[in-house]
Design a protein around this motif. Structure first.
Motif, PDB file in Angstrom:
ATOM      1  N   ASP A  88       9.698  -1.376  47.524  1.00 43.03           N
ATOM      2  CA  ASP A  88       9.984  -2.785  47.253  1.00 43.03           C
ATOM      3  C   ASP A  88       8.767  -3.573  46.752  1.00 43.03           C
ATOM      4  O   ASP A  88       8.777  -4.806  46.749  1.00 43.03           O
ATOM      5  CB  ASP A  88      10.599  -3.452  48.499  1.00 43.03           C
ATOM      6  CG  ASP A  88       9.804  -3.183  49.779  1.00 43.03           C
ATOM      7  OD1 ASP A  88       8.805  -2.434  49.724  1.00 43.03           O
ATOM      8  OD2 ASP A  88      10.189  -3.719  50.839  1.00 43.03           O
ATOM      9  N   GLY A  89       7.725  -2.879  46.354  1.00 41.69           N
ATOM     10  CA  GLY A  89       6.554  -3.531  45.740  1.00 41.69           C
ATOM     11  C   GLY A  89       6.099  -2.670  44.590  1.00 41.69           C
ATOM     12  O   GLY A  89       6.911  -2.091  43.897  1.00 41.69           O
ATOM     13  N   GLY A  90       4.770  -2.540  44.443  1.00 40.35           N
ATOM     14  CA  GLY A  90       4.257  -1.673  43.377  1.00 40.35           C
ATOM     15  C   GLY A  90       3.119  -2.330  42.633  1.00 40.35           C
ATOM     16  O   GLY A  90       2.213  -2.920  43.242  1.00 40.35           O
ATOM     17  N   LEU A  91       3.189  -2.264  41.324  1.00 40.32           N
ATOM     18  CA  LEU A  91       2.095  -2.742  40.479  1.00 40.32           C
ATOM     19  C   LEU A  91       1.572  -4.147  40.840  1.00 40.32           C
ATOM     20  O   LEU A  91       0.361  -4.352  40.888  1.00 40.32           O
ATOM     21  CB  LEU A  91       2.547  -2.679  39.015  1.00 40.32           C
ATOM     22  CG  LEU A  91       1.532  -2.956  37.926  1.00 40.32           C
ATOM     23  CD1 LEU A  91       1.847  -2.102  36.707  1.00 40.32           C
ATOM     24  CD2 LEU A  91       1.541  -4.417  37.537  1.00 40.32           C
ATOM     25  N   PRO A  92       2.442  -5.108  41.151  1.00 39.06           N
ATOM     26  CA  PRO A  92       1.892  -6.438  41.461  1.00 39.06           C
ATOM     27  C   PRO A  92       1.048  -6.480  42.743  1.00 39.06           C
ATOM     28  O   PRO A  92       0.143  -7.298  42.849  1.00 39.06           O
ATOM     29  CB  PRO A  92       3.128  -7.319  41.611  1.00 39.06           C
ATOM     30  CG  PRO A  92       4.204  -6.582  40.900  1.00 39.06           C
ATOM     31  CD  PRO A  92       3.905  -5.130  41.098  1.00 39.06           C
TER      32      PRO A  92
END
Ligand code: LLP
Length: 428
Positions: free
Chosen positions: A314-318
């Motif tokens: 539910d997240g990642g690159l940011p």
């Protein structure tokens, strides 16, 4: 609900933290940060009177972090008005701040002089002229170091190399250019030149490059002493100490770097007949990197037969731009299945509309299901501090663990936060 089978970080059940605070969630251990600061004290500061260690706040900054660093007796390296403002609002003693930046604005330089920061690291000869003007207006004397480019290449990703000749940072190691800068600093009545700074890059696992850079700086100091009568008082050897992201990384204690630096400083300043300068170091990642993890919830799982299985979080690159920016590698644990056998190989994808938004390729993990909690390790440095709102993802909360206690350090952004600057603008 806590379970002893769940992954425990700094004595806390990570699944319970994810349930309480939601995901994605940055989790930071105050105990680990303090332990690392104490190692720096006992292995370096206590051994070498007059030495200083500045935490590089770009790695992770909050007002609470400033207070921890302050109470551990370290200095603080800032690189912008925003970082400086944060330190000041946290009540961090300004005389223990070192102010960097390759393009400091007039506003930032003025803030630094007015707020009496301890050292300004001049990155460009023109800054000396600007600082002299500001300082004379304020009727104050500013202590500076001049950042030089030691022309030493560290083995790291090219985006985080800084010691090489072709770098946007610092004053080139060309005698005429440096001499001119030193002369102008010596001639400026409101400027007190204390010495030189270099920074070789980040996540470095080499000792010899620090030795090489110190050697070059000391030789420069000797030439400047002969030519201009300038006696160096301090050398700032920057940061850059590497940490453990995956089992391939074999990190070193701070003394591995600082003993080599100090040995060279002691021996060579004697040989070159220089008064032994004091040494400052500026570790960021080494203090905070392994003190932080990020918790995510697994969502969509996609199996491409004979290719790979993607498990999306539910997240990642940011919230962690490092894999996309530097091919950075991370390790992770399925927190609610920490005791289960790792029979699968999965690729952990972020939720952004971006093919490169992959956090980890080929992670060994137990069979995954939607709702599992994933703990990505060693995300304390350059995660939160480089977070952004791509795809309008709100930035995660940060929880600080202190002993048995967990407290919110930075709250999660809301959708309304994402609109705030627009709400306060003229066009809606
Ligand atoms: N001092 C100076 C002047 C620096 O420029 C830096 C880092 C440090 C100290 C601290 O370096 P550390 O000990 O944390 O390696 N965003 C990149 C790292 C950029 C570092 C920039 N300067 C990353 O995520 O790897």
């Amino acid at each position: 609900m806590t379970s002893s089978q769940n992954y425990q970080f700094a004595g806390h059940d990570t699944v319970a933290l994810a349930q309480q605070y939601g995901t994605p969630l940055y989790v930071v251990s105050e105990d680990i940060i303090r332990h690392r600061c104490q190692m720096i004290r006992s292995e370096f500061l206590d051994k070498h009177p007059g030495s200083r260690a500045a935490y590089a706040s770009k790695a992770f900054l909050s007002m609470a972090m400033c207070k921890i660093i302050q109470s551990e007796g370290l200095c603080l390296d800032v690189v912008s008005g925003g970082e400086l403002y944060t330190a000041r609002e946290a009540g961090f003693p300004m005389e223990r701040v070192i102010f960097h930046g390759n393009n400091k604005s007039m506003e930032e330089l003025t803030m630094a002089v007015e707020w009496k920061v301890g050292r300004i690291v001049v990155d460009h000869p023109e800054e000396i002229t600007l600082l002299e003007a500001i300082a004379s207006e304020e009727n104050r004397c500013v202590d500076i170091q001049i950042r030089i480019v030691p022309e030493v290449e560290g083995e790291t990703h090219r985006h985080i190399m800084t010691g090489q000749k072709d770098s946007k940072f610092g004053i080139p190691l060309v005698p005429e250019i440096i001499e001119k800068a030193v002369q102008s600093a010596l001639a400026a009545p409101h400027i007190n030149l204390k010495g030189f700074h270099f920074h070789l890059g980040s996540n470095l696992f080499q000792q010899e490059i620090y030795v090489e850079a110190v050697e070059k700086v000391l030789q420069l100091c000797q030439q400047l002493k002969e030519k201009l009568g300038f006696e160096v008082e301090e050398i700032n050897a920057g940061g850059g100490y590497g940490i453990r992201y995956t089992e391939k990384d074999k990190p070193h204690p701070p003394s591995w770097y600082t003993d080599a630096i100090m040995e060279t400083v002691i021996k060579r300043s004697r040989e070159l007949k220089l008064k032994q300068p004091t040494v400052t170091i500026e570790p960021g990642r080494w203090i905070i990197g392994e003190a932080g993890i990020t918790l995510y919830t697994i969502g969509a799982i996609k199996e491409i037969p004979e290719v790979r299985t993607y498990a999306s979080v539910d997240g990642g690159l940011p919230d962690n731009v490092r894999p996309a920016l530097y091919d950075a590698q991370y390790d992770a644990i399925v927190a609610n299945k920490a005791d289960q056998e790792k029979t699968e190989t999965v690729t952990i994808a972020g939720k952004c509309c971006e093919t490169g938004d992959i956090l980890i390729y080929d992670l060994k993990a137990p069979p995954l299901q939607r709702g599992d909690t994933l703990a990505v390790l060693s995300t304390g440095a350059y995660g939160e501090s480089m977070a952004n709102n791509y795809n309008r993802l709100p930035r995660p909360a940060t929880v600080l663990l202190t002993g048995n206690e967990a407290r919110l350090m930075i709250r999660r952004e809301t959708f309304e936060d994402l609109l705030r600057r627009e709400r306060e603008a003229d066009v809606e």
